[in-house]
Design a protein around this motif. Structure first.
Motif, mmCIF file in Angstrom:
data_model
loop_
_atom_site.group_PDB
_atom_site.id
_atom_site.type_symbol
_atom_site.label_atom_id
_atom_site.label_comp_id
_atom_site.label_asym_id
_atom_site.label_seq_id
_atom_site.Cartn_x
_atom_site.Cartn_y
_atom_site.Cartn_z
ATOM 1 N N GLY A 64 0.955 -1.062 0.265
ATOM 2 C CA GLY A 64 0.100 -0.036 0.182
ATOM 3 C C GLY A 64 0.971 1.252 0.050
ATOM 4 N N ALA A 65 1.879 1.201 0.873
ATOM 5 C CA ALA A 65 2.721 2.431 0.918
ATOM 6 C C ALA A 65 3.311 2.754 -0.583
ATOM 7 C CB ALA A 65 3.976 2.059 1.991
ATOM 8 N N SER A 66 4.120 1.639 -0.984
ATOM 9 C CA SER A 66 4.802 1.792 -2.137
ATOM 10 C C SER A 66 3.857 2.310 -3.358
ATOM 11 C CB SER A 66 5.445 0.502 -2.644
ATOM 12 O OG SER A 66 4.695 -0.572 -2.819
ATOM 13 N N SER A 67 2.735 1.620 -3.367
ATOM 14 C CA SER A 67 1.616 2.042 -4.570
ATOM 15 C C SER A 67 1.122 3.491 -4.374
ATOM 16 C CB SER A 67 0.453 1.081 -4.660
ATOM 17 O OG SER A 67 0.825 -0.471 -4.779
ATOM 18 N N ASP A 68 0.670 3.893 -3.225
ATOM 19 C CA ASP A 68 0.006 5.132 -3.066
ATOM 20 C C ASP A 68 1.254 6.260 -3.247
ATOM 21 O OD1 ASP A 68 -2.462 4.128 -2.557
ATOM 22 O OD2 ASP A 68 -2.237 4.351 -0.434
ATOM 23 N N ALA A 69 2.391 6.023 -2.711
ATOM 24 C CA ALA A 69 3.448 6.880 -3.002
ATOM 25 C C ALA A 69 3.719 7.052 -4.549
ATOM 26 C CB ALA A 69 4.875 6.348 -2.170
ATOM 27 N N TYR A 70 4.017 5.890 -5.203
ATOM 28 C CA TYR A 70 4.096 6.081 -6.688
ATOM 29 C C TYR A 70 3.221 6.821 -7.427
ATOM 30 C CZ TYR A 70 5.529 4.555 -11.542
ATOM 31 O OH TYR A 70 5.793 4.821 -12.830
ATOM 32 N N ALA A 71 1.853 6.537 -7.111
ATOM 33 C CA ALA A 71 0.631 7.218 -7.682
ATOM 34 C C ALA A 71 0.692 8.607 -7.444
ATOM 35 C CB ALA A 71 -0.777 6.474 -7.306
ATOM 36 N N THR A 72 1.084 8.931 -6.302
ATOM 37 C CA THR A 72 1.142 10.369 -5.999
ATOM 38 C C THR A 72 2.350 11.293 -6.532
ATOM 39 O OG1 THR A 72 0.215 10.052 -3.620
ATOM 40 C CG2 THR A 72 1.352 12.023 -3.973
ATOM 41 N N TRP A 73 3.289 10.541 -6.806
ATOM 42 C CA TRP A 73 4.483 11.120 -7.530
ATOM 43 C C TRP A 73 4.154 11.151 -9.015
ATOM 44 C CZ3 TRP A 73 7.383 9.329 -11.639
ATOM 45 C CH2 TRP A 73 8.594 9.903 -11.969
ATOM 46 N N GLN A 74 3.369 10.257 -9.550
ATOM 47 C CA GLN A 74 2.904 10.302 -11.174
ATOM 48 C C GLN A 74 1.977 11.467 -11.150
ATOM 49 O OE1 GLN A 74 1.498 6.240 -11.753
ATOM 50 N NE2 GLN A 74 3.008 6.421 -13.508
ATOM 51 N N ILE A 75 1.031 11.664 -10.136
ATOM 52 C CA ILE A 75 -0.141 12.512 -10.270
ATOM 53 C C ILE A 75 0.698 14.219 -10.214
ATOM 54 C CG2 ILE A 75 -1.895 13.643 -9.201
ATOM 55 C CD1 ILE A 75 -2.965 10.758 -8.813
ATOM 56 N N GLY A 76 1.423 14.283 -9.329
ATOM 57 C CA GLY A 76 2.320 15.388 -9.100
ATOM 58 C C GLY A 76 3.038 15.994 -10.100
ATOM 59 N N THR A 77 3.816 14.710 -10.855
ATOM 60 C CA THR A 77 4.712 15.109 -11.946
ATOM 61 C C THR A 77 3.729 15.313 -13.035
ATOM 62 O OG1 THR A 77 5.993 13.595 -11.247
ATOM 63 C CG2 THR A 77 6.274 13.991 -13.536
ATOM 64 N N TYR A 78 2.474 14.701 -13.344
ATOM 65 C CA TYR A 78 1.629 15.149 -14.194
ATOM 66 C C TYR A 78 0.928 16.611 -14.164
ATOM 67 C CZ TYR A 78 -2.712 15.199 -17.194
ATOM 68 O OH TYR A 78 -3.478 15.385 -18.098
ATOM 69 N N ALA A 79 0.631 17.087 -12.950
ATOM 70 C CA ALA A 79 0.230 18.412 -12.835
ATOM 71 C C ALA A 79 1.263 19.345 -13.210
ATOM 72 C CB ALA A 79 -0.374 18.299 -11.190
ATOM 73 N N ALA A 80 2.464 19.086 -12.758
ATOM 74 C CA ALA A 80 3.574 20.101 -12.735
ATOM 75 C C ALA A 80 3.727 20.375 -14.149
ATOM 76 C CB ALA A 80 4.911 19.584 -11.860
ATOM 77 N N SER A 81 3.707 19.138 -15.194
ATOM 78 C CA SER A 81 3.981 19.295 -16.549
ATOM 79 C C SER A 81 2.545 20.039 -17.185
ATOM 80 C CB SER A 81 4.252 18.007 -17.121
ATOM 81 O OG SER A 81 3.119 17.142 -17.056
ATOM 82 N N GLU A 82 1.613 19.861 -16.613
ATOM 83 C CA GLU A 82 0.296 20.290 -17.289
ATOM 84 C C GLU A 82 -0.222 21.728 -16.985
ATOM 85 O OE1 GLU A 82 -3.103 20.204 -19.879
ATOM 86 O OE2 GLU A 82 -1.530 18.391 -19.670
ATOM 87 N N LEU A 83 0.049 21.881 -15.879
ATOM 88 C CA LEU A 83 -0.288 23.319 -15.225
ATOM 89 C C LEU A 83 0.779 24.330 -15.449
ATOM 90 C CD1 LEU A 83 -2.209 22.278 -12.176
ATOM 91 C CD2 LEU A 83 -3.284 22.953 -14.442
ATOM 92 N N ARG A 84 0.920 24.819 -16.764
ATOM 93 C CA ARG A 84 2.102 25.705 -17.133
ATOM 94 C C ARG A 84 1.959 27.034 -16.167
ATOM 95 N NH1 ARG A 84 0.646 22.943 -21.531
ATOM 96 N NH2 ARG A 84 -0.275 24.355 -22.491
ATOM 97 N N ASP A 85 3.335 27.692 -16.040
ATOM 98 C CA ASP A 85 3.144 28.955 -15.333
ATOM 99 C C ASP A 85 2.297 30.043 -15.991
ATOM 100 O OD1 ASP A 85 4.222 31.094 -13.887
ATOM 101 O OD2 ASP A 85 6.318 30.306 -13.798
ATOM 102 N N ARG A 86 1.579 30.644 -15.026
ATOM 103 C CA ARG A 86 0.753 31.775 -15.309
ATOM 104 C C ARG A 86 1.119 32.975 -14.680
ATOM 105 N NH1 ARG A 86 -3.576 31.178 -18.303
ATOM 106 N NH2 ARG A 86 -4.963 32.785 -17.307
ATOM 107 N N ARG A 87 2.223 33.040 -14.072
ATOM 108 C CA ARG A 87 2.505 34.032 -13.217
ATOM 109 C C ARG A 87 3.001 35.277 -14.233
ATOM 110 N NH1 ARG A 87 7.455 32.231 -10.100
ATOM 111 N NH2 ARG A 87 7.498 31.034 -12.120
#
Length: 224
Positions: free
Chosen positions: A198-221
């Motif tokens: 459970g720990a490894s699966s949730d950690a990896y899924a969270t890293w994937q989602i965070g990485t996807y969000a960082a690449s998708e939500l481009r800088d608007r400042r």
């Protein structure tokens, strides 16, 4: 991908009937605004920005590391035990990982200059929670109009999309959690191994989602 997702969602429906589609929106609001000891996503992100001496990308990396660790901890705790605890553990695991992932994506959005009070941005955060593969599949099948970035910057807010995203994210999260749990518990009677999975699966899924969000939500400042 579609077959695996259908099987996982089916398993989730059987193992976690207490998780309703509307809960995702409530958890999203709590994760963004803060509740109890959990600070708001913006406040946590700003702290990481200070720690990174104002470097947004370093702050985002700090958020990724912190939330990946948090997801792993809750995944370990909620996946201890066997089939007898599944009815309680699955909803708890879904709620726990959802809070962590929503908080992470919202923090990334804040650092990139998005208004977290904007319903379009909140829908984009939920879309990021689905992950890149699921988003592409839903866009292709016309169940989602476009990517998270496009949702966040669309000309108008579509209220109908709120329910669609809540439903899809709930199905995806319950399916991932319950489907994984059903597979890993079969033929196994070693509780701590369940926690490790459970720990490894949730950690990896969270890293994937965070990485996807960082690449998708481009800088608007705004640049000076």
């Amino acid at each position: 991908m579609g077959v695996r997702r259908s099987v996982a969602v089916g398993a989730g429906a059987k193992l976690a009937p207490a998780v309703a589609s509307g809960y995702v929106r409530i958890v999203l609001d709590k994760a963004i605004d803060g509740v109890g000891p959990l600070r708001s996503a913006a406040a946590s992100a700003d702290t990481k920005l200070v720690d990174a001496d104002g470097d947004v990308e370093k702050a985002i990396s700090g958020l990724l590391r912190m939330h990946t660790s948090l997801a792993g901890i809750q995944g370990f705790v909620t996946n201890l035990g066997g089939f007898s605890t599944a009815a309680v553990a699955v909803p708890a695991n879904v709620a726990g990982v959802t809070v962590v992932q929503c908080h992470l994506v919202a923090g990334i959005a804040h650092l990139r200059g998005y208004d977290l009070d904007d319903p379009r941005v909140r829908n984009a955060i939920l879309a990021c929670m689905l992950g890149e593969d699921a988003v592409k599949s839903l866009v292709k099948s016309h169940r989602l109009p476009s990517s998270p970035m496009a949702l966040a910057t669309s000309p108008v807010h579509d209220p109908v999309l709120d329910e669609t995203l809540s439903r899809e994210v709930t199905a995806e999260l319950v399916g991932r959690t319950a489907g994984r749990r059903a597979v890993t518990l079969i033929g196994r009677r070693v509780p701590f191994l369940g926690g490790a999975v459970g720990a490894s699966s949730d950690a990896y899924a969270t890293w994937q989602i965070g990485t996807y969000a960082a690449s998708e939500l481009r800088d608007r400042r705004l640049r000076s």
